[in-house]
Design a protein around this motif. Structure first.
Motif, PDB file in Angstrom:
ATOM      1  N   GLU A 192       0.178 -16.743  -7.953  1.00  8.21           N
ATOM      2  CA  GLU A 192       0.902 -15.844  -7.046  1.00  8.21           C
ATOM      3  C   GLU A 192       0.303 -14.444  -7.166  1.00  8.21           C
ATOM      4  OE1 GLU A 192       5.032 -15.894  -7.853  1.00  8.21           O
ATOM      5  OE2 GLU A 192       5.236 -18.076  -7.608  1.00  8.21           O
ATOM      6  N   SER A 193       0.286 -13.731  -6.045  1.00  8.43           N
ATOM      7  CA  SER A 193      -0.284 -12.380  -6.055  1.00  8.43           C
ATOM      8  C   SER A 193       0.816 -11.336  -5.982  1.00  8.43           C
ATOM      9  CB  SER A 193      -1.247 -12.201  -4.874  1.00  8.43           C
ATOM     10  OG  SER A 193      -0.575 -12.370  -3.656  1.00  8.43           O
ATOM     11  N   ARG A 194       0.600 -10.247  -6.637  1.00 10.88           N
ATOM     12  CA  ARG A 194       1.540  -9.133  -6.575  1.00 10.88           C
ATOM     13  C   ARG A 194       0.781  -7.878  -6.178  1.00 10.88           C
ATOM     14  NH1 ARG A 194       0.650  -9.774 -12.193  1.00 10.88           N
ATOM     15  NH2 ARG A 194      -0.203  -7.890 -13.190  1.00 10.88           N
ATOM     16  N   GLU A 195       1.410  -6.998  -5.500  1.00  6.27           N
ATOM     17  CA  GLU A 195       0.784  -5.769  -5.030  1.00  6.27           C
ATOM     18  C   GLU A 195       0.681  -4.758  -6.163  1.00  6.27           C
ATOM     19  OE1 GLU A 195      -0.614  -5.170  -2.188  1.00  6.27           O
ATOM     20  OE2 GLU A 195      -0.103  -7.135  -1.367  1.00  6.27           O
ATOM     21  N   THR A 196      -0.460  -4.146  -6.259  1.00 10.60           N
ATOM     22  CA  THR A 196      -0.668  -3.063  -7.228  1.00 10.60           C
ATOM     23  C   THR A 196      -1.213  -1.847  -6.498  1.00 10.60           C
ATOM     24  OG1 THR A 196      -2.922  -3.815  -7.722  1.00 10.60           O
ATOM     25  CG2 THR A 196      -1.143  -4.646  -9.127  1.00 10.60           C
ATOM     26  N   VAL A 197      -1.062  -0.709  -7.107  1.00  5.09           N
ATOM     27  CA  VAL A 197      -1.527   0.551  -6.528  1.00  5.09           C
ATOM     28  C   VAL A 197      -2.728   1.034  -7.331  1.00  5.09           C
ATOM     29  CG1 VAL A 197      -0.935   2.960  -6.053  1.00  5.09           C
ATOM     30  CG2 VAL A 197       0.755   1.148  -5.683  1.00  5.09           C
ATOM     31  N   GLY A 198      -3.782   1.378  -6.613  1.00  5.81           N
ATOM     32  CA  GLY A 198      -4.998   1.803  -7.306  1.00  5.81           C
ATOM     33  C   GLY A 198      -5.128   3.298  -7.474  1.00  5.81           C
ATOM     34  N   GLN A 199      -4.299   4.093  -6.747  1.00  8.82           N
ATOM     35  CA  GLN A 199      -4.446   5.545  -6.805  1.00  8.82           C
ATOM     36  C   GLN A 199      -3.088   6.225  -6.652  1.00  8.82           C
ATOM     37  OE1 GLN A 199      -7.225   7.058  -3.961  1.00  8.82           O
ATOM     38  NE2 GLN A 199      -6.986   9.188  -4.581  1.00  8.82           N
ATOM     39  N   LEU A 200      -2.855   7.204  -7.486  1.00  7.07           N
ATOM     40  CA  LEU A 200      -1.627   7.985  -7.407  1.00  7.07           C
ATOM     41  C   LEU A 200      -1.771   9.001  -6.294  1.00  7.07           C
ATOM     42  CD1 LEU A 200       1.142   8.567  -8.717  1.00  7.07           C
ATOM     43  CD2 LEU A 200      -0.009  10.213 -10.205  1.00  7.07           C
ATOM     44  N   THR A 201      -0.888   8.963  -5.303  1.00 10.28           N
ATOM     45  CA  THR A 201      -0.980   9.840  -4.125  1.00 10.28           C
ATOM     46  C   THR A 201       0.157  10.853  -4.109  1.00 10.28           C
ATOM     47  OG1 THR A 201       0.368   8.369  -2.756  1.00 10.28           O
ATOM     48  CG2 THR A 201      -2.025   7.951  -2.830  1.00 10.28           C
ATOM     49  N   PRO A 202       0.004  11.932  -3.330  1.00  7.79           N
ATOM     50  CA  PRO A 202       1.104  12.901  -3.201  1.00  7.79           C
ATOM     51  C   PRO A 202       2.377  12.267  -2.654  1.00  7.79           C
ATOM     52  CG  PRO A 202      -0.943  13.833  -2.378  1.00  7.79           C
ATOM     53  CD  PRO A 202      -1.212  12.383  -2.651  1.00  7.79           C
ATOM     54  N   TRP A 210       6.483   6.148  -7.463  1.00  6.69           N
ATOM     55  CA  TRP A 210       5.532   5.894  -8.541  1.00  6.69           C
ATOM     56  C   TRP A 210       6.198   5.269  -9.763  1.00  6.69           C
ATOM     57  CZ3 TRP A 210       6.264   8.182 -13.257  1.00  6.69           C
ATOM     58  CH2 TRP A 210       7.145   9.282 -13.310  1.00  6.69           C
ATOM     59  N   ARG A 211       7.533   5.477  -9.872  1.00  6.70           N
ATOM     60  CA  ARG A 211       8.243   4.903 -11.021  1.00  6.70           C
ATOM     61  C   ARG A 211       8.340   3.382 -10.942  1.00  6.70           C
ATOM     62  NH1 ARG A 211      11.394   9.423  -9.610  1.00  6.70           N
ATOM     63  NH2 ARG A 211      11.452  11.074 -11.202  1.00  6.70           N
ATOM     64  N   ASP A 212       8.289   2.833  -9.718  1.00  7.99           N
ATOM     65  CA  ASP A 212       8.547   1.408  -9.541  1.00  7.99           C
ATOM     66  C   ASP A 212       7.295   0.577  -9.248  1.00  7.99           C
ATOM     67  OD1 ASP A 212      11.309   1.926  -9.805  1.00  7.99           O
ATOM     68  OD2 ASP A 212      11.370   2.567  -7.697  1.00  7.99           O
ATOM     69  N   VAL A 213       6.186   1.232  -8.839  1.00  4.11           N
ATOM     70  CA  VAL A 213       4.996   0.459  -8.476  1.00  4.11           C
ATOM     71  C   VAL A 213       4.198   0.102  -9.722  1.00  4.11           C
ATOM     72  CG1 VAL A 213       4.836   1.552  -6.207  1.00  4.11           C
ATOM     73  CG2 VAL A 213       3.554   2.506  -8.151  1.00  4.11           C
ATOM     74  N   GLU A 214       3.328  -0.911  -9.571  1.00  7.70           N
ATOM     75  CA  GLU A 214       2.437  -1.310 -10.663  1.00  7.70           C
ATOM     76  C   GLU A 214       1.034  -0.799 -10.352  1.00  7.70           C
ATOM     77  OE1 GLU A 214       0.606  -5.300 -12.832  1.00  7.70           O
ATOM     78  OE2 GLU A 214       2.381  -5.451 -11.524  1.00  7.70           O
ATOM     79  N   PHE A 215       0.463  -0.061 -11.264  1.00  6.16           N
ATOM     80  CA  PHE A 215      -0.881   0.495 -11.065  1.00  6.16           C
ATOM     81  C   PHE A 215      -1.933  -0.478 -11.593  1.00  6.16           C
ATOM     82  CE2 PHE A 215       1.741   4.316 -11.008  1.00  6.16           C
ATOM     83  CZ  PHE A 215       1.208   4.989  -9.921  1.00  6.16           C
TER      84      PHE A 215
END
Length: 500
Positions: A192-202, A210-215
């Motif tokens: 299964e795939s989960r979404e991750t964030v590659g860059q911290l944005t404004p 940003w508290r809830d996403v996975e980097f």
């Protein structure tokens, strides 16, 4: 198994039987190649795939290289044009015109002609070697091979072509991905795939998401484009070091015009006007303006008298023609000693009282034959000391102190003749790589025939040293053309260091 989206996509697209290139995986997953590369490395750390890397080098012609592949190398065209004329040697201008060489091609042809054994270039003429075979020119054959997509020539030939700016060589890392046994098992069990964030944005910061996403993890081993930053040119670095050393030895710096009257360049140096070095073949004359307006009348007459009659009871002069019109002719200075004559005469900064020390590190221009130690324009380290009772021992000691600042302690001296110094000697240094002796300068004590017209009543010892050749000794460069000019070796310039 739950994986970040990019890793899951790459795992599904990879094969257990065939090694799949990164570019193919990127096309299949609709992800950027750099994202696929990072995901592949992360999967490899989990033991789910095997990543193999292979370096590939590609060679392509530059625009100039493509033109030479079509029309022929400038030196080959010059040889063929000269061979097509009846005389041998032939006038350089006629051979250049027949070859259709223009602009920079002329210098390129002249600099490579003798190096390749096509003949000699001397005093404005071109001589051809009848045994030369331009059809077997290794560089020309290499250009043809690259154009045809045939087997790559030797590295030595490619290096020469790259230095000439005729080809571009690039290295690319080709990576392939293959599923491991654990990767096959993971797919069979389900991924299964989960979404991750590659860059911290404004936006993430402002919303608090940003508290809830996975980097995603940051891969510090991923490929990055090479960026070559600017740096001080090794020749400039050497020149600045020379200035520091001479100022530290108590010298003051001179300055003056690059284009000057033959009077200051040669006549004041007691150089006869019919000397071979003063012909149009060895100097770069100015067409507009063609002569200087103002010269000190009294000094002109004293210099003319020294040439015609000599100086002192034993002086005899040259008994050769002397023309004030020729003395007024403007040309690019063939040496920076024109600055010395201006300063010693008192016309530049006023009368100078001994003891005095002056120097310059400036360009000079000569119509020389280009080779490993000669260029048409070069930097000269000019220097002189005015004092009473100077001797050759003082001059030699000055050189030993100066060159010791650069770690050079094996200077050799050879007696020499100059029209303007007596005694005179040349300086030689040992090249750190080849072990050969190379000439690095010329020096001596100015003759009375030069000093008396200038109004100098004490001794003056002087020299002209080659900055480029000093740089060759300190960096290990074997060819002056690697340092600057159209054939400069950029990799060498990026990495060379001046040792002292």
């Amino acid at each position: 198994m739950e994986l970040p989206h990019a890793q899951a996509a790459v795992l599904r697209a990879a094969s257990a039987e065939d090694a799949t290139p990164i570019d193919e995986l990127a096309a299949e997953t609709d992800l950027p190649p750099e994202t696929v590369t990072g995901a592949a490395f992360e999967l490899e750390e989990r033991g789910l795939v095997v990543v193999l890397s292979r370096e590939e080098e590609s060679t392509t012609l530059t625009e100039e290289g493509d033109e030479y592949a079509d029309r022929g190398l400038p030196e080959v065209r010059l040889y063929e044009a000269a061979r097509g004329l009846d005389a041998d040697p032939v006038p350089m201008g006629e051979a250049i015109g027949r070859a259709g060489l223009e602009g920079p091609e002329v210098d390129i042809a002249l600099s490579n002609y003798a190096r390749k054994g096509y003949g000699k270039i001397d005093s404005g003429t071109v001589t051809t070697d009848p045994d030369a075979v331009p059809d077997t020119d290794s560089e020309a054959m290499a250009l043809d091979a690259i154009t045809a997509g045939e087997a790559a020539p030797s590295d030595e030939v490619l290096d020469r072509l790259e230095r000439r700016g005729l080809i571009e060589r690039s290295e690319r890392t080709e990576r392939t991905v293959t599923l491991s046994d654990d990767g096959v098992t993971a797919l069979m069990e389900g991924v299964e795939s989960r979404e991750t964030v590659g860059q911290l944005t404004p936006e993430l910061l402002a919303s608090g998401e940003w508290r809830d996403v996975e980097f995603g993890a940051y891969n510090v081993e991923a490929d990055a484009e090479r960026v070559d930053g600017g740096r001080l040119h090794v020749l400039r670095e050497t020149g600045e070091r020379v200035k520091d050393v001479l100022v530290g030895m108590g010298f003051e710096e001179m300055d003056g015009p690059h284009a000057d009257a033959d009077f200051w360049i040669n006549d004041c140096l007691f150089m006869p006007q019919d000397h071979p070095a003063r012909t149009h073949w060895d100097r770069f004359a100015l067409e507009e303006p063609s002569e200087i307006d103002d010269l000190p009348e009294g000094l002109v007459s004293r210099v003319e008298r020294a040439h015609r009659e000599g100086v002192g009871p034993d002086g005899d002069g040259y008994h050769s023609p002397w023309d004030e019109g020729f003395a007024r002719a403007l040309a690019l200075r063939g040496h920076t000693t024109s600055l010395t004559t201006r300063y010693l005469s008192g016309t530049e900064i006023g009368e100078i009282d001994p003891p005095a020390r002056f120097f310059s590190v400036e360009k000079a221009y000569r119509n020389d034959t280009l080779d490993a130690t000669h260029l048409l324009e070069f930097f000269q380290i000019e220097g002189w000391v005015m004092a009473d009772s100077l001797s050759v021992r003082d001059l030699m000691g000055t050189f030993e102190e100066f060159y010791a600042q650069f770690g050079i302690t094996d200077i050799e001296f050879k007696p020499h003749y100059n029209p303007y110094t007596e005694p005179s000697f040349e300086l030689f240094g040992t090249h750190p790589t080849t072990g050969e002796l190379i000439e690095i300068g010329n020096s001596g004590l100015f003759r009375e025939e030069m000093l008396e017209p200038l109004g100098v009543e004490c001794d003056v010892m002087a020299w002209g040293l080659a900055l480029e050749r000093l740089a060759m000794l300190t960096t290990g460069a074997e060819d002056i053309r690697d340092l600057h000019g159209t054939l400069a070796d950029l990799d060498f310039l990026r990495n060379a260091e001046v040792s002292y």
